[in-house]
Design an enzyme around this catalytic site. Structure first.
Site, mmCIF file in Angstrom:
data_model
loop_
_atom_site.group_PDB
_atom_site.id
_atom_site.type_symbol
_atom_site.label_atom_id
_atom_site.label_comp_id
_atom_site.label_asym_id
_atom_site.label_seq_id
_atom_site.Cartn_x
_atom_site.Cartn_y
_atom_site.Cartn_z
ATOM 1 N N SER A 46 -38.524 43.766 97.426
ATOM 2 C CA SER A 46 -38.602 42.369 96.986
ATOM 3 C C SER A 46 -37.481 41.962 96.034
ATOM 4 C CB SER A 46 -39.941 42.109 96.301
ATOM 5 O OG SER A 46 -40.104 42.974 95.197
ATOM 6 N N ASP A 338 -42.372 36.251 87.647
ATOM 7 C CA ASP A 338 -43.781 36.619 87.751
ATOM 8 C C ASP A 338 -43.937 37.930 86.986
ATOM 9 O OD1 ASP A 338 -42.943 38.662 89.442
ATOM 10 O OD2 ASP A 338 -43.727 37.729 91.277
ATOM 11 N N HIS A 341 -41.132 40.479 88.805
ATOM 12 C CA HIS A 341 -39.761 40.202 89.242
ATOM 13 C C HIS A 341 -38.960 39.399 88.227
ATOM 14 C CE1 HIS A 341 -42.243 40.858 92.881
ATOM 15 N NE2 HIS A 341 -41.210 41.604 93.217
#
Ligand code: NAG
Ligand code: NAG
Ligand code: NAG
Length: 364
Positions: A46, A338, A341
């Site tokens: 991610s 978040d 990240h």
């Protein structure tokens, strides 16, 4: 951008694409260090996935508000942050393009594939079991996707030019965190039942080596490997490891440092064994760059480092960070967007710290 998936039969489109590329990309003289990098191809998780997971069946997605709220057109693309990823910013710095699209995006055209895409998939890792836990694209499959892209280029511009093109491309891999956080230390401790940390670190490294060697065998000659971040300082990890949250989990950080040391040794050995004629296999130090930002967060202009901007910032990521989450007013005041990240601002700061290393891999 012009879009067509029927690229093999459209030489005219290709010519137009090349013209477009020539017009939009900075010429050699204005590029930093006069680099002649042809493209960027990205693999991993991610941290570098621009939305491949939008096109597969998984809950590990980020294509809704507030993700992307500070991206171009305020679009949620699937990037797990408020704006651009570090890899988008590196592509822009090198002079390749504004951002790197997702390989699985059906709208990407030949020009996109020529100048670079990301094959990364959120929640993935080097250990295929990590990807299986969330039904995402494991690393060997990402390498297969690159091989298909290479075949498409060969059909369009020929084998020889494709080889030259790949030789001059920058390959970047960012993975490994999920192997430890989701797989080894996660809720379903599959590997932890049967392996010591050291055994698992070796397993991850073996899988990682297979990818780097696989890329080398496909003609990659500039390979940048991002190590593990300070995993114990990730807000969600601090929450899950100790509800008291008394700072970074130093045990997890020690595991990351030990793995990074093993990885660096391996990369030096690959460099010495394989790389001649200007080929470079390099380590990108995310551990110390992010640690430095966290330790000096006020100097870097942040208000907070230990919670994310989305929701309580303690636990939310992917589906838990959504349109009904409360949101901090200014994501650039947070190191994390978040609970897992980095914000776009943190990505910018990380890239800034890595500039000397980036300059070194893009020059001869
Ligand atoms: C880039 O190329 C120009 C023109 O050849 C040269 O004047 C300049 O010194 C070069 N810059 C670097 C950083 O190599
Ligand atoms: C942003 O919106 C404009 C206008 O609709 C469009 O042309 C452009 O492609 C969009 N850019 C991105 C990155 O979505
Ligand atoms: C950040 O902090 C570390 C140690 O706390 C220090 O070594 C480093 O120089 C600092 N960096 C900046 C940019 O202030």
């Amino acid at each position: 951008m012009a879009s067509s998936s029927h690229i093999t039969s459209l030489p005219l489109l290709f010519l137009l694409s090349i013209t477009y590329l020539a017009l939009t990309v900075q010429s050699g003289e204005t590029r930093p260090m006069n680099n002649s990098i042809s493209a960027m191809y990205v693999f991993g998780d991610s941290t570098v996935d621009p939305g491949n997971n939008n096109y597969i069946l998984t809950i590990s997605k980020a294509n809704w508000y507030p993700y992307g709220k500070d991206f171009i057109n305020h679009t949620a693309t699937g990037r797990f942050t408020n704006g651009k990823l570090a890899t988008d910013l590196i592509a822009l710095y090198i002079g390749i393009k504004e951002f790197l699209p997702a390989y699985l995006d059906p709208n990407i055209c030949l020009q996109d594939m020529m100048s670079g895409v990301s094959f990364a998939s959120a929640s993935s890792g080097y250990d295929p079991i990590t990807a299986a836990l969330n039904n995402v694209i494991h690393v060997p499959k990402q390498l297969d996707y690159f091989k298909s892209l290479k075949a498409k280029l060969e059909q369009s511009i020929g084998k020889e030019r494709t080889e030259e093109h790949i030789k001059k491309a920058l390959f970047l891999i960012s993975a490994g965190t999920n192997d430890f956080i989701i797989n080894y230390y996660g809720g379903v401790p599959y590997r932890r039942n049967s392996m010591s940390v050291l055994e698992f670190q070796n397993l991850v490294l073996d899988q990682a080596k297979k990818l780097y060697q696989g890329l080398w065998d496909e003609g990659a000659r500039r390979i940048a490997v991002i190590g593990l971040p300070p995993m114990g300082c990730v807000p969600a990890v601090m929450t899950l490891d100790s509800l008291k949250r008394e700072g970074c989990d130093e045990d997890r950080n020690a595991v990351a440092r030990a793995y990074n040391a093993m990885l660096q040794k391996e990369l030096i050995s690959m460099q010495n064994k394989l790389a001649t004629n200007g080929a470079k296999i390099m380590y990108f130090d995310i551990y110390n760059s992010l640690t430095s930002i966290i330790q000096n967060y006020t100097k870097y202009g942040y208000d907070k480092w230990d919670t994310g901007c989305c929701g309580t910032g303690l636990i939310e990521t992917s589906v838990l960070c959504n349109p009904s989450s409360i949101l901090c007013p200014d994501a650039s005041k947070y190191v994390f967007f978040d609970s897992v990240h980095p914000s776009q601002k943190a990505c910018q700061d990380i890239v800034e710290i890595l500039i000397p290393t980036i300059n070194s891999i893009i020059t001869d």
